[in-house]
Design an enzyme around this catalytic site. Structure first.
Site, PDB file in Angstrom:
ATOM      1  N   ILE A  97      22.977 -34.511  82.195  1.00 16.90           N
ATOM      2  CA  ILE A  97      22.856 -33.426  83.171  1.00 16.90           C
ATOM      3  C   ILE A  97      22.382 -32.151  82.490  1.00 16.90           C
ATOM      4  O   ILE A  97      21.509 -31.439  82.978  1.00 16.90           O
ATOM      5  CB  ILE A  97      24.204 -33.163  83.871  1.00 16.90           C
ATOM      6  CG1 ILE A  97      24.655 -34.397  84.658  1.00 16.90           C
ATOM      7  CG2 ILE A  97      24.105 -31.951  84.782  1.00 16.90           C
ATOM      8  CD1 ILE A  97      26.031 -34.252  85.258  1.00 16.90           C
ATOM      9  N   GLY A  98      22.969 -31.824  81.344  1.00 17.60           N
ATOM     10  CA  GLY A  98      22.609 -30.596  80.647  1.00 17.60           C
ATOM     11  C   GLY A  98      23.348 -30.520  79.336  1.00 17.60           C
ATOM     12  O   GLY A  98      24.189 -31.372  79.009  1.00 17.60           O
ATOM     13  N   GLY A 100      24.603 -27.593  75.932  1.00 14.99           N
ATOM     14  CA  GLY A 100      24.702 -26.244  75.399  1.00 14.99           C
ATOM     15  C   GLY A 100      24.949 -26.300  73.917  1.00 14.99           C
ATOM     16  O   GLY A 100      24.784 -27.335  73.278  1.00 14.99           O
ATOM     17  N   GLY A 101      25.397 -25.175  73.384  1.00 19.86           N
ATOM     18  CA  GLY A 101      25.614 -25.114  71.951  1.00 19.86           C
ATOM     19  C   GLY A 101      26.778 -25.960  71.489  1.00 19.86           C
ATOM     20  O   GLY A 101      26.864 -26.303  70.325  1.00 19.86           O
ATOM     21  N   MET A 102      27.709 -26.318  72.366  1.00 13.79           N
ATOM     22  CA  MET A 102      28.914 -27.015  71.941  1.00 13.79           C
ATOM     23  C   MET A 102      28.956 -28.472  72.379  1.00 13.79           C
ATOM     24  O   MET A 102      29.643 -29.286  71.777  1.00 13.79           O
ATOM     25  CB  MET A 102      30.142 -26.288  72.490  1.00 13.79           C
ATOM     26  CG  MET A 102      31.436 -26.726  71.852  1.00 13.79           C
ATOM     27  SD  MET A 102      32.793 -25.673  72.344  1.00 13.79           S
ATOM     28  CE  MET A 102      32.912 -26.016  74.081  1.00 13.79           C
ATOM     29  N   VAL A 105      26.607 -32.562  78.722  1.00 13.29           N
ATOM     30  CA  VAL A 105      27.280 -32.995  79.946  1.00 13.29           C
ATOM     31  C   VAL A 105      26.476 -34.125  80.562  1.00 13.29           C
ATOM     32  O   VAL A 105      25.265 -33.995  80.788  1.00 13.29           O
ATOM     33  CB  VAL A 105      27.419 -31.829  80.948  1.00 13.29           C
ATOM     34  CG1 VAL A 105      28.158 -32.294  82.191  1.00 13.29           C
ATOM     35  CG2 VAL A 105      28.154 -30.656  80.306  1.00 13.29           C
ATOM     36  N   LYS A 122      31.812 -34.264  79.567  1.00 12.87           N
ATOM     37  CA  LYS A 122      31.292 -33.404  78.509  1.00 12.87           C
ATOM     38  C   LYS A 122      31.690 -33.981  77.159  1.00 12.87           C
ATOM     39  O   LYS A 122      32.881 -34.181  76.882  1.00 12.87           O
ATOM     40  CB  LYS A 122      31.828 -31.978  78.651  1.00 12.87           C
ATOM     41  CG  LYS A 122      31.206 -30.999  77.655  1.00 12.87           C
ATOM     42  CD  LYS A 122      31.492 -29.553  78.041  1.00 12.87           C
ATOM     43  CE  LYS A 122      30.736 -28.587  77.139  1.00 12.87           C
ATOM     44  NZ  LYS A 122      30.908 -27.177  77.540  1.00 12.87           N
ATOM     45  N   ASP A 215      30.745 -15.929  79.020  1.00 13.57           N
ATOM     46  CA  ASP A 215      29.373 -16.416  79.168  1.00 13.57           C
ATOM     47  C   ASP A 215      28.996 -16.486  80.645  1.00 13.57           C
ATOM     48  O   ASP A 215      28.446 -17.485  81.117  1.00 13.57           O
ATOM     49  CB  ASP A 215      29.220 -17.791  78.505  1.00 13.57           C
ATOM     50  CG  ASP A 215      27.753 -18.153  78.252  1.00 13.57           C
ATOM     51  OD1 ASP A 215      26.918 -17.230  78.218  1.00 13.57           O
ATOM     52  OD2 ASP A 215      27.450 -19.343  78.096  1.00 13.57           O
TER      53      ASP A 215
END
Length: 766
Positions: A97-98, A100-102, A105, A122, A215
């Site tokens: 799905i997507g 990020g930095g951590m 997902v 996640k 954020d």
């Protein structure tokens, strides 16, 4: 190399590439050598990718974030391929799905055949700071698990994969980023503001739970097809309060989205809820103007953008909006609201996200916004000081008029909305309720404070109380099961009761009316507390207000000499306040409520001569208040509360024995009580409530000194008490408690002067 190891390697490569591209070009080679020490293949791959990104031309080199994303698209496919189709617990990963930095997902489906369900999972990515990533990942999971709100994605499960990779399972949110949703549907300004108010309310909920998001941006605020807002991605969220380890990590890594970061985030300073308020201001700016608050050239350079965030005052959004009609809608109130949220000094922004939401509500309803108070409120305040009597009468007249207008408009409005669709009817009724609730909350206390010191103000104060009770009665009939409204109504009844007959304060000398108001408030909350689910956010608010209603009843009953009736009420107040305080130990308001009910409970036990029970309750109150003062030494209620405990402890020593030792112990407690109040009174000489308390302590100390046969010191203390009380009665001729205390002080001074052998002076005081 197996697929899991391969995926982990790609994730590490991606993290290193992101770090490399964010550095100046002349520092990248040295960074690669240090980061890939012992792994020549990794170093070669990293150099190749950096070189490819650098060959993208000047525009690409001046925008490292975009260059990084372009270079990483291909890596993302390779890194995720090893996870797609794998099973984690009862779920199978279907698609990315997507990320990020951590972490990444994934869309996942239930695979154990029990039932059909789609969720989001996640997975933590690998990185250079593996331990830091694990800590942050687990912190996000714990933060989400501790919150329950309809506008937050719920966490369903969590754990470790077979390879030890942390993960958690969340509710799947199918939605669009807030700005995309608004643009795609060309929503008018009013609809955008209503969606954004929901965002403010869920952020306020997170702050109340002790969490700063850090954020906030449109990509983390999703709107479903049905128009429901969901706040997601707490990956860099943190708990409010000192957390040296976490603060160091955040500062070193500059964990933020720069375009939405606050000046204090950019400078690496402590992050508080005010930082989220700033980010909300940036989001609102973009929603209104379809542009950011910083000049376009600055957004192409991290250095220039950082300078703009810290030093450049943004232009009002109305100046950069695309069309004349849009500029006209934004100019004025909305400019003021946005710019208040974007103030560089965190202390000058909105104190709460809920206050930002409230100002937007005021704008939508055509009411004055708090962001535009400024000089006008100062001039109005000066006018009130010059024309107190006239303003007081006008306020009372306006209260009566507003009550009639509000009730009449409510009836007319109800007739109108019945012809509309059911959903529209509910929304408009809710808006109207909010307006009337605001009027009731403002006029119950604020008008009374404005007129209580005017000569002959009691009839006007009585009118305020009558009108306020009429408001509360009408709203109570319509409240239904609205937990928030019921808590507000109960608080309103308590405030009215305080005006009617709260002991030791300026009141209308109507204890029967006060008891009736306190009981009305408690009656609204008792069934609510029984019905609410233990995890419902409104439960603690309802329990806290119910504890205060019981405490107010108990205090008044004790003052009326009905201690046996007061004791069970105050015991219930203690039990409720304890439960609320234990649920959120760091909440200062909850601790002060607990200390207050403990103190009242101890007094009633003292009146009943249950000395053992008194000492236990008194010790508990003292412990809570000392901790509260350590947390906030400037808290007025903590200072006065601890002073009250020491004062009551002096009364205990005077009651338990007539010995000289007891009198000395009592005098020491009264001295401690006065020492707590003296600094506050020195800084706030016009605080008549504290002055009244201080005068009472002086009288009590004089009684102990008389018992010690130190009549000269006793007379000096009584003379000082009389001077303080004369100031209070001069300022408020209707303060019957102060008049009574003053008369008793004169009587006690007369008796003391007689003991000193001065009958003539004694007769003057008597």
């Amino acid at each position: 190399m197996n697929t899991t190891t391969d995926a982990a390697r790609w994730m590490r490569l991606k993290a290193l590439l992101a770090d490399a591209l964010e550095r100046p070009a002349d520092e990248r080679a040295g960074f690669i050598d240090d980061a890939a020490t012992g792994d020549p293949a990794l170093a070669d791959e990293l150099r190749s990718l950096v070189s490819a990104a650098e060959q993208g031309g000047d525009a690409l080199r001046t925008m490292p974030a975009r260059a990084m994303l372009a270079a990483l698209d291909a890596i993302e496919d390779d890194a995720t391929r090893g996870w797609i189709g794998r099973r984690i617990g009862p779920y199978r990963l279907v698609a990315l799905i997507g990320g990020g930095g951590m972490g990444r997902v994934y869309l996942a489906e239930r695979a154990d055949g029990q039932y059909e369900q789609q969720v989001a999972i996640k997975l933590m990515r690998d990185g250079v700071d593996h331990e830091g990533l694990v800590a942050r990942f687990k912190a996000e999971r714990q933060i989400l698990a501790g919150m329950d709100h309809p506008n937050l994605a719920k966490i369903l499960d969590g754990g470790l994969t077979e390879e030890g990779v942390p993960y958690f399972v969340m509710e799947l949110v199918a939605g669009e980023p807030l700005d995309v949703y608004c643009r795609a549907r060309e929503l008018p300004v009013a609809e955008r503001l209503r969606l954004f108010r929901t965002v403010c309310q869920v952020v306020h909920y997170a702050h109340q739970r002790g969490v700063v998001h850090r954020d906030l941006k449109p990509a983390n605020i999703l709107v479903t097809r049905e128009g429901h807002v969901k706040l997601v991605d707490f990956g860099i969220a943190k708990r409010i309060g000192p957390d040296p380890g976490q603060a160091l990590t955040a500062t070193m890594q500059q964990v933020m989205t720069l375009e939405y970061a606050s000046p204090e985030q950019v400078r690496g300073e402590a992050v508080t809820p005010a930082s989220d308020i700033f980010a909300l201001g940036v989001v609102l700016y973009r929603l209104l103007a379809d542009a950011g608050p910083y000049p376009a050239p600055t957004t192409h350079s991290s250095y220039e953008l950082t300078r703009a965030i810290c030093d450049t005052e943004p232009a009002p959004p109305s100046r950069v909006a695309a069309t004349r009609g849009l500029r006209r809608q934004i100019a004025g109130d909305l400019d003021a609201v946005v710019l208040m949220a974007l103030r560089k000094d965190p202390s000058r922004r909105y104190a709460l996200a809920d206050q930002l939401a409230d100002d937007l509500f005021r704008h939508l309803e055509g009411l004055p916004v708090q962001a535009r108070r400024g000089a006008l409120s100062y001039r109005a305040g000066r006018f009130v000081l010059r024309h107190r009597a006239a303003v007081g009468a006008a306020l009372v007249a306006n209260l009566a008029l507003l009550a009639g207008i509000a009730l009449a408009s409510y009836e007319a409005y109800q007739a109108h909305v019945q012809r509309q669709r059911a959903e529209q009817q509910q929304r408009r009724a809710e808006k109207h309720f909010a307006s009337v609730r605001q009027l009731a909350n403002i006029f119950i206390v604020d008008v009374d404070v404005a007129i209580r010191n005017l000569p002959g103000a009691n009839p006007a104060r009585k009118l305020v109380v009558d009108k306020a009770l009429a408001y509360l009665k009408d709203l109570s009939a319509e409240a239904g099961n609205d937990a928030t409204l019921l808590v507000e109504l109960a608080a309103g009844y308590r405030k009215v009761g305080d005006i009617q007959g709260m002991p030791y304060r300026s009141n209308l000398n109507d204890p029967a009316g006060a008891l009736d108001s306190y009981r009305h408030g408690a009656a609204l909350l008792e069934p609510l507390v029984r019905q609410l689910h233990p995890a419902a956010p409104a439960l603690r608010l309802a329990q806290s207000e119910l504890a205060r209603a019981y405490e107010s009843q108990g205090a008044l009953l004790g003052w009326l000499g009905k201690s046996k009736q007061a004791q069970p009420l105050l015991k219930q107040a203690v039990d409720l306040a304890l439960e609320v305080s234990r649920s959120d130990p760091g909440n200062l308001d909850h601790r002060l409520t607990l200390s207050k009910v403990y103190d009242q409970y101890s007094r009633v036990l003292l009146y009943l001569q249950d000395f053992g029970g008194y000492l236990k309750a008194s010790d508990a109150a003292m412990k809570v208040l000392e901790e509260a003062m350590a947390q906030d030494p400037s808290s007025r209620w903590a200072v006065t509360g601890l002073s009250n405990v020491h004062n009551t402890r002096g009364m205990y020593h005077m009651q338990r024995s007539e010995s000289m030792e007891s009198a000395r112990d009592a005098a020491a407690e009264y001295e401690k009580s006065m020492q707590l109040l003296q600094p506050w009174l020195d800084k706030n000489p016009n605080d008549m409530f504290i002055a009244g308390q201080y005068a009472g302590r002086l009288e009590n100390l004089a009684s102990a000194l008389n018992a010690l046969q130190d009549y000269r010191q006793a007379a000096a203390r009584l003379g000082e008490a009389i001077r303080v009380l004369q100031t209070i009665t001069t300022r408020d001729p209707n303060d019957e408690d102060a008049k009574l205390t003053l008369a008793l002080a004169h009587t006690h001074l007369g008796n003391t002067l007689l003991q000193l052998g001065d009958p003539a002076a004694s007769l003057k005081e008597g």
